[in-house]
Design an enzyme around this catalytic site. Structure first.
Site, mmCIF file in Angstrom:
data_model
loop_
_atom_site.group_PDB
_atom_site.id
_atom_site.type_symbol
_atom_site.label_atom_id
_atom_site.label_comp_id
_atom_site.label_asym_id
_atom_site.label_seq_id
_atom_site.Cartn_x
_atom_site.Cartn_y
_atom_site.Cartn_z
ATOM 1 N N ASP A 1 0.849 -1.196 0.000
ATOM 2 C CA ASP A 1 0.000 0.000 0.000
ATOM 3 C C ASP A 1 0.880 1.240 0.000
ATOM 4 O OD1 ASP A 1 -1.863 1.982 0.324
ATOM 5 O OD2 ASP A 1 -2.799 1.128 2.110
ATOM 6 N N ASP B 1 -1.690 5.858 -6.334
ATOM 7 C CA ASP B 1 -2.072 4.983 -5.230
ATOM 8 C C ASP B 1 -2.211 3.539 -5.694
ATOM 9 O OD1 ASP B 1 -2.918 4.297 -2.614
ATOM 10 O OD2 ASP B 1 -5.015 4.425 -3.235
#
Length: 488
Positions: A163, A368
């Site tokens: 992440d 992201d």
């Protein structure tokens, strides 16, 4: 397919590189072929046996070795984990369930980011350039990408979600007050010779955003927008990454965990904060790492694996380099300057201001790994979508599906001609996407949708569908992100 990707990923840098020198400009056609049947086949899940053999990539031109561990596409290890096949024998029902579950997770992820952004020493016993292959975790219930790491001494193999917007490393731990199902046995620190709890007075504990203290031990907690959370004890532990052994990594040992991480043991934060895996490695790798997210279920290679590498040697020669932009309100995230969008070689008529970060830190463009679908502010999205519609007027339209409002019925087509989609980055670089990164199948009947969505907020997010198959490199020391030149 490799040849197709090589054609479809055009990386153009016209004014600068990390060294300050210009690179060769690549020309690119205004239209390309979307291979319909091949793309639908690529979305199918097939069970593969995991290979444990380690692969040594050897040295690199910039010095140091790179290590990679062979893994398989995560969708193909446990394809039934997020779907009960007894409910239906229909492959389309399976595909339909996976698609909608992924989009639902994505909506929650974006809502979480909007709330976060709207409000507001290690010892490496190996070369500092090391890596592990990245696999897609869609079928495991988490929706995103996994890497295989070892935790503890002796190392216990665990799949963790990567992440880029998170600044913590954590895994589920025994004893477990509340834990979700994961593919591997839950890590038990009692069986690790290298586990060491962090005291409340430690400077490591002070680096947490909201540290707690219980019985003299540092407590951590992290919550996510979908209601997922992890709570537990902060510890120093040995992490094995490929063939690299890294001691004294600060990890969260989660004794109470809930959420959508089903299948994964935890999370490997790659954000730019001090407690992320990247931040903890610090000067040992120069804040440099590179990843290539595999396109889910690649039917042509049968592999399904991408890569994640750390160290200066992971920085490629010939990439298109774009400056990273700092946001003091969200220092963990990787912002880039986006000047505009292109469709079919034509610039979409929107102002660069719509993508610009304000002085107060609002808006801007975030890269992201945890978001699947790229979002643009509504006005920018509508102008982009309308231009795409104009150039695909010959294709049969169908009603929108989920968050997608631009969909086509391509049943019966082997391939179709579609306009290119390009990102114009500030300073000159242009990233042109392969067709499978912007037109995706939402079922196995031939329904394809434009994989972008509007955002009522000013924030733009470049999601992992648009990043798939392209080598993306972060050079934290010099403040750049690079695209290409390699594909996976």
């Amino acid at each position: 397919m490799e040849g197709i990707l090589s054609l479809c990923v055009a990386l153009v840098i016209t004014s600068f590189g990390i060294s300050g020198t210009a690179t060769t400009i690549t020309t690119y056609p205004d239209f390309q072929q979307l291979h319909v049947k091949q793309t639908i086949a690529s979305a199918a899940t097939k069970l593969y046996k995991e290979e444990e053999d380690l692969e040594d990539d050897g040295g690199s031109e910039s010095g140091g070795a790179r290590w990679k561990v062979k893994v398989v596409h995560r969708d193909k290890i446990f394809p039934e984990a997020s779907y009960n096949k007894s409910k239906s024998k229909s492959s389309n029902s399976h595909h339909h369930h996976l698609f909608h579950a992924r989009i639902n997770r994505d909506v929650k992820r974006v809502d979480s980011l909007l709330r976060r952004l709207g409000n507001s020493k290690l010892v490496v016993n190996s070369a500092t350039d090391f890596g592990s292959e990245v696999v897609s975790g869609m079928a495991q219930g988490s929706g995103e990408y996994f890497v295989r790491i070892g935790v503890g001494s002796p190392p216990r193999s665990q799949y963790v979600v990567i992440d880029s917007g998170s600044d913590i490393v954590w895994v589920q731990c025994q004893p477990c007050s509340q834990c979700y199902h994961q593919s591997d046995p839950i890590f038990d620190p009692a069986h690790s010779a290298s586990y060491s709890g962090v005291s409340c007075t430690s400077t490591v504990c002070d680096r947490l955003q909201n540290p707690g203290c219980h019985a003299g031990r540092c407590r951590y907690e992290a919550s996510y927008g979908d209601g997922s959370y992890t709570q537990g004890t902060l510890a120093l532990e040995t992490v094995t990454f490929g063939r690299a052994l890294i001691r004294n990594v600060a990890i969260g040992c989660g004794h109470m965990n809930r959420g959508m991480f089903v299948g994964a043991a935890g999370l490997l934060g790659l954000g730019s904060g001090p407690m992320s895996f990247v931040g903890q490695l610090g000067g040992q790798t120069g804040g440099a790492f590179s990843y290539c997210l595999v396109s889910r279920g690649d039917a042509t290679t049968g592999s399904g694996s991408g890569s994640l590498e750390f160290g200066r040697a992971a920085m490629p020669v010939g990439a298109a380099w774009v400056p990273l932009i700092r946001n003091q309100r969200a220092p963990s995230f990787y912002y880039v300057g986006l000047a505009g969008l292109g469709v079919g070689g034509m610039r979409v008529p929107i102002s660069e201001d719509v993508f610009r970060q304000t002085e107060l830190g609002d808006g801007g463009v975030v890269m992201d790994t945890g978001t699947a679908v790229t979002r643009f502010p509504t006005l920018a999205y509508q102008a982009f979508r309308d231009m795409f519609l104009q150039q695909t007027a010959n294709l049969p339209r169908v009603s929108g599906v989920s968050i997608f409002d631009t969909c086509y019925d391509l049943n019966g087509f082997v391939s179709v001609r579609v306009p290119t989609v390009s990102f114009y980055f500030s300073g000159g670089p242009i990233l042109t996407l392969p067709a499978r990164n912007f037109l995706i199948p939402v079922d196995d009947k031939g329904t394809f949708c434009l994989a972008f969505a509007p955002s009522a907020a000013g924030l733009s997010i470049i999601g992992n569908i648009q990043q798939e198959g392209i080598q993306i490199s972060f050079d934290g020391a010099n403040g750049f992100v690079g695209f290409g030149p390699n594909v996976c």
